[in-house]
Design a protein around this motif. Structure first.
Motif, short mmCIF file in Angstrom:
data_model
loop_
_atom_site.label_atom_id
_atom_site.label_comp_id
_atom_site.label_asym_id
_atom_site.label_seq_id
_atom_site.Cartn_x
_atom_site.Cartn_y
_atom_site.Cartn_z
N SER B 16 32.61 -52.43 56.45
CA SER B 16 31.97 -51.03 56.93
C SER B 16 33.08 -49.94 56.82
O SER B 16 34.18 -50.42 57.14
N THR B 17 32.50 -48.88 56.60
CA THR B 17 33.57 -47.48 56.72
C THR B 17 33.27 -46.99 57.94
O THR B 17 34.02 -46.04 58.24
N ASP B 18 32.44 -47.39 58.65
CA ASP B 18 31.87 -46.72 59.94
C ASP B 18 32.95 -47.16 60.86
O ASP B 18 32.76 -48.40 61.53
N LYS B 19 33.91 -46.68 61.44
CA LYS B 19 34.79 -47.18 62.19
C LYS B 19 34.45 -47.45 63.80
O LYS B 19 34.69 -48.44 64.44
N GLY B 29 30.91 -55.85 59.88
CA GLY B 29 30.16 -54.74 60.44
C GLY B 29 29.08 -54.63 59.43
O GLY B 29 28.39 -53.47 59.33
N ILE B 30 28.96 -55.54 58.74
CA ILE B 30 28.09 -55.57 57.61
C ILE B 30 26.46 -55.48 58.06
O ILE B 30 25.73 -54.64 57.66
N VAL B 31 26.18 -56.18 59.03
CA VAL B 31 24.55 -56.30 59.42
C VAL B 31 24.19 -54.85 60.16
O VAL B 31 23.37 -54.12 59.71
N SER B 32 25.21 -54.54 60.95
CA SER B 32 25.01 -53.40 61.60
C SER B 32 25.04 -51.98 60.72
O SER B 32 23.96 -51.18 60.82
N SER B 33 25.93 -51.98 59.89
CA SER B 33 25.92 -50.77 58.85
C SER B 33 24.91 -50.75 58.05
O SER B 33 24.15 -49.78 57.68
N GLU B 88 21.61 -48.27 69.68
CA GLU B 88 20.98 -49.56 69.97
C GLU B 88 21.60 -50.64 69.06
O GLU B 88 21.74 -51.92 69.45
N LEU B 89 21.84 -50.32 67.63
CA LEU B 89 22.44 -51.23 67.10
C LEU B 89 23.87 -51.80 67.46
O LEU B 89 24.43 -52.88 67.52
N ILE B 90 24.57 -50.81 67.95
CA ILE B 90 25.97 -51.20 68.52
C ILE B 90 25.81 -51.90 69.61
O ILE B 90 26.65 -52.83 70.00
N MET B 254 26.18 -48.43 48.98
CA MET B 254 27.43 -48.10 48.03
C MET B 254 27.65 -46.74 47.70
O MET B 254 28.89 -46.11 48.03
N ALA B 255 26.82 -46.32 47.12
CA ALA B 255 26.83 -44.91 46.72
C ALA B 255 26.98 -44.08 47.97
O ALA B 255 27.53 -43.09 47.78
N ALA B 256 26.42 -44.35 49.16
CA ALA B 256 26.29 -43.49 50.12
C ALA B 256 27.66 -43.69 50.99
O ALA B 256 28.15 -42.87 51.84
N GLY B 257 28.49 -44.63 50.31
CA GLY B 257 29.96 -44.69 51.24
C GLY B 257 29.88 -45.66 52.34
O GLY B 257 30.82 -45.52 53.07
N CYS B 258 28.81 -46.53 52.45
CA CYS B 258 28.90 -47.10 53.72
C CYS B 258 29.82 -48.42 53.83
O CYS B 258 30.22 -48.89 54.89
N PHE B 259 30.16 -48.69 52.44
CA PHE B 259 31.08 -50.01 52.71
C PHE B 259 32.28 -49.93 51.66
O PHE B 259 32.24 -49.11 50.69
#
Lengths: 258, 306
Positions: B16-19, B29-33, B88-90, B254-259
């Motif tokens: 995931s790119t979400d720190k 962090g795949i499932v959460s992202s 909630e995901l976190i 991917m296009a949205a830059g999530c990973f």
């Protein structure tokens, strides 16, 4: 019209919930009737109500053996249908009518109710109370493919219906086969097969099953014997060859209903 | 390649790119992202996940409401819950290593929670339940699952087994455990004060859920997207994109830059290890099924696949 299958609907001692579930396919039901199914008779949804010769009969409700007409109707249904489908818990296993002791108005002497499989040979079971509109739709489409489809479609329909055709062979009695939470105990949990997914708890219409520390706990006094939990359990039956193709099959069913 | 990895359209190593999500994640962090993205995009209205005691304290109305002894929730006992926000995901992130009956919420999600489009994460057997529910929906009325994320799974443990492993074998209190992990042939228990205990997997085998021993699926063949740490470097996850839906969601994410991703061929230990473990599981459990067929004297135990 030529390519349609003929279908009938026999309504015995059931609450009409299965009929409502069938009707709750909304537009899908109209497409089914337009393209695939010639509905020959059905109380509630059709004018014709008397049993006729058909390819497939759906039977809702159990048989009151104290009611001469009901006994005649189930026998006539068997004689006049190529395939008899027990629709819903009452027809399959007796469901809540199992608990009747008679004395109800306005027929107090009608006290004994049997699943239709105790009186006639049944080909397909659709357990549940009520089975969902989507389940009834899927079986209807598969029944059509079985009778009118190409060789490939026939094979698919046969594979799809096989576990539902195995259920009536297992019988109608509690614990011995597929009728209530006891079946999860005897055929899944006691056999060391339960992996705690929670399907049974989700589909129980009376919330008799809760997941305690990840495993199903059945309140057997609440169980109405509809058969949904055991039928839904992935460790009840799991035909990998069919379910593995879920994407293609779902697409085919949706395309058929366009 | 045999059938051990199931059908898939693509396979990568990803993170995931979400720190912020990564801080709470088990691996990449795949499932959460994925769920955070799918919630933002309206692909799903909510997701069924495995939450815990702390989550229940914060969001009691989002958790399963049955007789699952919610008055006393032990540390590390999973509670199936519906999440609709990133917070909630976190709160629910991380692998629990014991049974979370997520499917038990699948119908409830459309009823009590009013979800038209449900996301769900689960083990391979739970993905099987989701697909059986779509083809044979005896009791799953109007249940629509546009995103099912599967996690690699060798076997699962009952809660009491985890209790036994952590408090007896690893000699740590469950409430002092920060993270558990199975990797590199060991069961790892990380304490909140920094202590680390490792148990050989051999010790854990007798605590496995017996029902897992007839399972022939290691990498969640029936998920839209399946993921797990095996095959990828630390902090990354291996991803199989399987269905059309999975392909479309993955492409959008991917296009949205999530990973960020690496080709699976370029990472160590790579697909070779995934394949090896998948074959190990399938071979072992086929042997169990065979043994069940001749279990008694002329009497078999039931085989759910026949």
């Amino acid at each position: 019209m030529v390519d349609k299958i003929t279908v009938g609907y026999t309504h015995l001692s059931g609450c009409t919930g299965c009929t409502v579930a069938l009707a709750d396919n909304y537009g899908g039901l109209l497409t089914l009737l337009d393209k695939y199914v010639d509905l020959k008779y059905m109380p509630t949804l059709a004018d014709a109500r008397h049993i006729q010769k058909v390819d497939v009969s759906f039977v809702e409700g159990s048989v009151c053996i104290n009611d001469k007409l009901a006994v005649e109707e189930i026998k006539e249904t068997r004689e006049k249908s190529t395939v008899v489908v027990a629709l819903g818990g009452c027809a399959c296993y007796g469901n809540i009518t199992r608990f009747s002791r008679g004395g109800q108005q306005n027929q107090p002497a009608q006290e004994a109710f049997l699943p239709i499989g105790d009186l006639i040979k049944v080909d397909v079971y659709i357990p549940g109370c009520a089975p969902t509109p989507q389940m009834i739709r899927n079986v209807a489409v598969m029944a059509y493919l079985l009778l009118k489809g190409t060789k490939e479609q026939k094979d698919l329909a046969t594979a799809f219906l096989k576990p539902l055709m195995a259920l009536p062979v297992q019988g109608t009695a509690c614990g011995a086969s597929t009728a209530c939470f006891c079946d999860l105990m005897t055929n899944v949990i006691d056999q060391g097969l339960c992996m705690g997914c929670g399907s049974c708890a989700a589909v129980c219409p009376v919330r008799a099953i809760s997941m305690e520390y990840g495993k199903p706990n059945g309140e057997r006094d609440l169980c109405i014997k509809c058969g949904a939990c055991y039928a839904q359990c992935p460790r009840g039956f799991f035909n990998t060859d069919v379910i593995g193709e879920y994407e293609a099959i779902n697409e085919a069913i949706m395309a058929a209903l366009q | 390649m045999g059938a051990e990895l199931g059908k898939y359209k693509s396979c990568v190593s990803a993170r995931s790119t979400d720190k912020e999500l990564l801080k709470h994640a088990q691996d990449g962090g795949i499932v959460s992202s994925l769920f955070a993205f799918a919630l933002d995009e309206g692909i799903i209205d909510g997701a069924i996940v495995a939450a815990n005691k702390e989550f229940y304290a914060k969001y009691p109305s989002k958790c399963i409401q049955d007789n699952s002894n919610l008055d006393v929730i032990e540390p590390w006992r999973p509670i199936p819950a519906i999440v609709t926000t990133k917070a909630e995901l976190i709160a629910a992130a991380g692998t629990k290593y014991n049974l979370s009956p997520n499917i038990a919420l699948l119908k409830e999600a459309t009823r009590s929670f009013g979800l038209d489009k449900i996301g769900i994460v689960g083990t391979p057997c739970q993905m099987q339940a989701v697909r059986k529910a779509s083809l044979y929906p005896f009791g799953f009325r109007d249940v629509n699952v546009p995103l099912a994320v599967g996690i690699f799974c060798m076997e699962n443990f009952p809660y009491q087994s985890i209790l036994q492993l952590v408090e007896d074998h690893a000699a740590m209190k469950l409430e002092s455990v920060k993270k558990m992990e199975i990797g590199k042939g060991k069961f790892w228990v990380y304490g909140k004060r920094g202590q680390v205990v490792q148990l050989p997997l051999k010790v854990t085998h007798k605590y496995e859920q017996p029902g897992c021993h007839v399972c022939l699926d290691y990498v969640a063949n029936m998920a839209d997207i399946s993921t797990g740490s095996v095959g990828s470097p630390d902090g990354w996850s291996t991803i199989f994109v399987r269905s059309k839906i999975g392909d479309s969601v993955w492409a959008k994410a991917m296009a949205a830059g999530c990973f960020e991703t690496q080709p699976i061929e370029k990472v160590k230990p790579g697909l070779e290890l995934v394949t090896k473990l998948a074959n190990e599981k399938i071979t072992k459990n086929k042997a169990t099924l065979d043994a069940r067929a001749t279990f008694g004297v002329g009497k078999a135990l039931r085989n759910p696949y026949l």
